[in-house]
Design a protein around this motif. Sequence first.
Motif, PDB file in Angstrom:
ATOM      1  N   LYS A 103       0.852  -1.191   0.000  1.00  0.00           N
ATOM      2  CA  LYS A 103       0.000   0.000   0.000  1.00  0.00           C
ATOM      3  C   LYS A 103       0.890   1.244   0.000  1.00  0.00           C
ATOM      4  O   LYS A 103       1.596   1.510   0.967  1.00  0.00           O
ATOM      5  CB  LYS A 103      -0.913   0.021   1.221  1.00  0.00           C
ATOM      6  CG  LYS A 103      -1.915  -1.127   1.276  1.00  0.00           C
ATOM      7  CD  LYS A 103      -2.898  -1.088   0.110  1.00  0.00           C
ATOM      8  CE  LYS A 103      -3.929  -2.205   0.212  1.00  0.00           C
ATOM      9  NZ  LYS A 103      -4.796  -2.268  -0.990  1.00  0.00           N
ATOM     10  N   TYR A 104       0.847   1.983  -1.088  1.00  0.00           N
ATOM     11  CA  TYR A 104       1.642   3.209  -1.213  1.00  0.00           C
ATOM     12  C   TYR A 104       0.891   4.357  -0.531  1.00  0.00           C
ATOM     13  O   TYR A 104       0.382   5.271  -1.169  1.00  0.00           O
ATOM     14  CB  TYR A 104       1.892   3.498  -2.696  1.00  0.00           C
ATOM     15  CG  TYR A 104       2.830   4.648  -2.972  1.00  0.00           C
ATOM     16  CD1 TYR A 104       4.190   4.553  -2.677  1.00  0.00           C
ATOM     17  CD2 TYR A 104       2.361   5.828  -3.542  1.00  0.00           C
ATOM     18  CE1 TYR A 104       5.044   5.602  -2.941  1.00  0.00           C
ATOM     19  CE2 TYR A 104       3.213   6.893  -3.815  1.00  0.00           C
ATOM     20  CZ  TYR A 104       4.549   6.773  -3.508  1.00  0.00           C
ATOM     21  OH  TYR A 104       5.402   7.819  -3.767  1.00  0.00           O
ATOM     22  N   LYS A 105       0.821   4.256   0.799  1.00  0.00           N
ATOM     23  CA  LYS A 105       0.053   5.220   1.595  1.00  0.00           C
ATOM     24  C   LYS A 105       0.840   5.570   2.851  1.00  0.00           C
ATOM     25  O   LYS A 105       1.346   4.679   3.542  1.00  0.00           O
ATOM     26  CB  LYS A 105      -1.311   4.641   1.980  1.00  0.00           C
ATOM     27  CG  LYS A 105      -2.186   4.269   0.791  1.00  0.00           C
ATOM     28  CD  LYS A 105      -3.475   3.588   1.228  1.00  0.00           C
ATOM     29  CE  LYS A 105      -4.337   3.214   0.019  1.00  0.00           C
ATOM     30  NZ  LYS A 105      -5.582   2.523   0.411  1.00  0.00           N
ATOM     31  N   ASN A 106       0.899   6.869   3.172  1.00  0.00           N
ATOM     32  CA  ASN A 106       1.651   7.310   4.341  1.00  0.00           C
ATOM     33  C   ASN A 106       0.924   7.061   5.655  1.00  0.00           C
ATOM     34  O   ASN A 106       1.535   7.085   6.722  1.00  0.00           O
ATOM     35  CB  ASN A 106       1.964   8.809   4.224  1.00  0.00           C
ATOM     36  CG  ASN A 106       3.023   9.094   3.173  1.00  0.00           C
ATOM     37  OD1 ASN A 106       3.910   8.278   2.954  1.00  0.00           O
ATOM     38  ND2 ASN A 106       2.915  10.236   2.522  1.00  0.00           N
TER      39      ASN A 106
ATOM     40  N   TYR B 107      -0.195   4.548   7.183  1.00  0.00           N
ATOM     41  CA  TYR B 107       0.200   3.403   8.016  1.00  0.00           C
ATOM     42  C   TYR B 107       1.436   3.705   8.856  1.00  0.00           C
ATOM     43  O   TYR B 107       1.654   3.070   9.890  1.00  0.00           O
ATOM     44  CB  TYR B 107       0.422   2.169   7.146  1.00  0.00           C
ATOM     45  CG  TYR B 107      -0.875   1.609   6.614  1.00  0.00           C
ATOM     46  CD1 TYR B 107      -1.704   0.837   7.419  1.00  0.00           C
ATOM     47  CD2 TYR B 107      -1.298   1.888   5.320  1.00  0.00           C
ATOM     48  CE1 TYR B 107      -2.911   0.344   6.942  1.00  0.00           C
ATOM     49  CE2 TYR B 107      -2.506   1.397   4.835  1.00  0.00           C
ATOM     50  CZ  TYR B 107      -3.304   0.625   5.653  1.00  0.00           C
ATOM     51  OH  TYR B 107      -4.506   0.149   5.183  1.00  0.00           O
TER      52      TYR B 107
ATOM     53  N   TYR C  44      -5.063   3.349   9.811  1.00  0.00           N
ATOM     54  CA  TYR C  44      -5.353   2.314   8.828  1.00  0.00           C
ATOM     55  C   TYR C  44      -6.570   2.728   8.016  1.00  0.00           C
ATOM     56  O   TYR C  44      -7.322   3.634   8.398  1.00  0.00           O
ATOM     57  CB  TYR C  44      -5.609   0.957   9.501  1.00  0.00           C
ATOM     58  CG  TYR C  44      -6.824   0.930  10.400  1.00  0.00           C
ATOM     59  CD1 TYR C  44      -8.104   0.665   9.895  1.00  0.00           C
ATOM     60  CD2 TYR C  44      -6.711   1.165  11.773  1.00  0.00           C
ATOM     61  CE1 TYR C  44      -9.221   0.658  10.708  1.00  0.00           C
ATOM     62  CE2 TYR C  44      -7.820   1.150  12.603  1.00  0.00           C
ATOM     63  CZ  TYR C  44      -9.069   0.900  12.064  1.00  0.00           C
ATOM     64  OH  TYR C  44     -10.175   0.896  12.876  1.00  0.00           O
TER      65      TYR C  44
ATOM     66  N   ASP D  78      -8.885  -1.346   3.084  1.00  0.00           N
ATOM     67  CA  ASP D  78      -7.715  -2.219   2.928  1.00  0.00           C
ATOM     68  C   ASP D  78      -7.864  -3.459   3.813  1.00  0.00           C
ATOM     69  O   ASP D  78      -7.542  -4.575   3.386  1.00  0.00           O
ATOM     70  CB  ASP D  78      -6.440  -1.473   3.305  1.00  0.00           C
ATOM     71  CG  ASP D  78      -6.142  -0.305   2.379  1.00  0.00           C
ATOM     72  OD1 ASP D  78      -6.692  -0.282   1.268  1.00  0.00           O
ATOM     73  OD2 ASP D  78      -5.352   0.575   2.773  1.00  0.00           O
TER      74      ASP D  78
ATOM     75  N   ILE E  90       0.420  -5.770   5.669  1.00  0.00           N
ATOM     76  CA  ILE E  90       0.423  -4.579   4.821  1.00  0.00           C
ATOM     77  C   ILE E  90       1.826  -3.993   4.830  1.00  0.00           C
ATOM     78  O   ILE E  90       2.400  -3.720   5.892  1.00  0.00           O
ATOM     79  CB  ILE E  90      -0.598  -3.533   5.324  1.00  0.00           C
ATOM     80  CG1 ILE E  90      -2.021  -4.064   5.110  1.00  0.00           C
ATOM     81  CG2 ILE E  90      -0.406  -2.198   4.598  1.00  0.00           C
ATOM     82  CD1 ILE E  90      -3.104  -3.161   5.675  1.00  0.00           C
TER      83      ILE E  90
ATOM     84  N   TYR F 221       4.143  -0.850   3.653  1.00  0.00           N
ATOM     85  CA  TYR F 221       3.908   0.558   3.327  1.00  0.00           C
ATOM     86  C   TYR F 221       5.239   1.314   3.322  1.00  0.00           C
ATOM     87  O   TYR F 221       6.227   0.871   3.930  1.00  0.00           O
ATOM     88  CB  TYR F 221       2.958   1.184   4.351  1.00  0.00           C
ATOM     89  CG  TYR F 221       3.478   1.139   5.775  1.00  0.00           C
ATOM     90  CD1 TYR F 221       4.193   2.216   6.317  1.00  0.00           C
ATOM     91  CD2 TYR F 221       3.280   0.020   6.582  1.00  0.00           C
ATOM     92  CE1 TYR F 221       4.693   2.165   7.611  1.00  0.00           C
ATOM     93  CE2 TYR F 221       3.770  -0.037   7.876  1.00  0.00           C
ATOM     94  CZ  TYR F 221       4.475   1.039   8.382  1.00  0.00           C
ATOM     95  OH  TYR F 221       4.977   0.983   9.665  1.00  0.00           O
TER      96      TYR F 221
ATOM     97  N   ASP G 289       7.944   3.922   4.495  1.00  0.00           N
ATOM     98  CA  ASP G 289       8.262   4.579   5.758  1.00  0.00           C
ATOM     99  C   ASP G 289       9.731   4.984   5.729  1.00  0.00           C
ATOM    100  O   ASP G 289      10.617   4.143   5.843  1.00  0.00           O
ATOM    101  CB  ASP G 289       7.983   3.635   6.935  1.00  0.00           C
ATOM    102  CG  ASP G 289       8.245   4.301   8.279  1.00  0.00           C
ATOM    103  OD1 ASP G 289       8.554   5.510   8.296  1.00  0.00           O
ATOM    104  OD2 ASP G 289       8.148   3.612   9.312  1.00  0.00           O
TER     105      ASP G 289
ATOM    106  N   LYS H  32       1.791  -5.166   9.956  1.00  0.00           N
ATOM    107  CA  LYS H  32       2.303  -4.183   8.996  1.00  0.00           C
ATOM    108  C   LYS H  32       3.808  -4.080   9.152  1.00  0.00           C
ATOM    109  O   LYS H  32       4.376  -4.424  10.199  1.00  0.00           O
ATOM    110  CB  LYS H  32       1.650  -2.820   9.210  1.00  0.00           C
ATOM    111  CG  LYS H  32       1.998  -2.154  10.541  1.00  0.00           C
ATOM    112  CD  LYS H  32       1.354  -0.783  10.655  1.00  0.00           C
ATOM    113  CE  LYS H  32       1.781  -0.077  11.968  1.00  0.00           C
ATOM    114  NZ  LYS H  32       1.218   1.282  12.058  1.00  0.00           N
TER     115      LYS H  32
ATOM    116  N   GLY I 279       7.040  -1.285   7.646  1.00  0.00           N
ATOM    117  CA  GLY I 279       7.436  -0.157   6.814  1.00  0.00           C
ATOM    118  C   GLY I 279       8.728  -0.439   6.077  1.00  0.00           C
ATOM    119  O   GLY I 279       9.630  -1.102   6.593  1.00  0.00           O
TER     120      GLY I 279
END
Length: 407
Positions: free
Chosen positions: A315-318, A320, A325, A329, A362, A364, A366, A392, A394
Amino acid sequence: MSEDDLVSLLKNPNPLIDINGVDLIKGGFTTGYCVGLSWLGNTKKALYVSPKLDTDNYTIDYLKMLTLGLQSPEMIMHGQDLFSIDFNAKPILIRQDLDILTPLLIVNFLQVLHHIVRKGLKKDYFQTKQNRYASIKGKVLVSETINKNLMRSNNLYNVCSFDEYSINCIENRILKKALMFALRFLKMHHKFDSNFHNLLNFILPAFTNVDENISGREIKSNNRNTFFPEYNSGLSLADMILKRFGYSVQTINQNKTIEMYPFWINMPKLFEFYVLGILKDRIGRNEIIFQADAKYGELDFLRITRGKEMIIDAKYKNLYSKNNYEINDIRQLSAYARDIGSLKQTFIAEAEWGDKLLDCLIVYPDQGANDDELLMFDECLKPIPQFQNFYKIGIKIPMKARLVSRS
């Protein structure tokens, strides 16, 4: 922006713009997860979108990300939507250092060529002409023989046309021509490092007996119906490279400004390939199934290690990295963990499916993550406390110093 300009954006969908972020009341818009260059609808204004992780001093190292992901052959089958170029649009004048697409395009092309060469260049029949001495092969081209030989008193020569079976077929000649363009670009812009040297030392000898002289008409008329998926990908990338430089090697220069066609790069997809390379390296190349087919959809990664089976999603999302969350997802991965299609690809016995709930992970971006933690992958997974069997981790995205400061 004016209301008419924003309406134009809505009528002309743009991969760089979040269609749900167009605000007619406030007169603005938000960008999505893609980066690149584009015209803004019919406004005659251009938009350049850089990654959200870029700073004034550092920018994402696209080549390092893609090089790691491209070491996996699955990339060839699933990399078609990584980037796109609109060759039908009017080019946009930009600074040379803002051209993030061309290096990405070339490293992708070289990695595909690497896979092609490993399997061996294909051979095929192609038509060729020769001015032969005291012999005839195939069909004699009477008119050319008269003009080129008889009128010049070369009476023992005949211009002949015949089919030849070798690696010097049209597909390989297209690849060779694009390879020469790529080589000039890398030399001109000092993009060489040890990885490129090793890659080119492996690729170039295979094309020694392939002719790079091929006309634009032959390139455009080439029928790419081939049984080799690597060739389809390679020829598509070669076509992009040749179009990018207008089929002229002289356009590859060190000018500070260049004309660039509108393009976009799918950053979530690029991050997905980067994660693929890391997972293969840390967990094992045979322990990860990429784009595994479930009954309902395709999950990013399925880990099939006995006793450590896991659904993994990039997941290219900051959010997390901030202990947040996104519930959609969680729902998506929960469905994959219960999908019979996912379970069938593991070594878990069918009798145990009802009692087994696959772990979900997940991955992500970081920038505060510790690279050393990835060496102990399983020990560094952090639970998502609100949900059972959810974790998760990073991953730091590689960055490099900017050569030119942002204006």
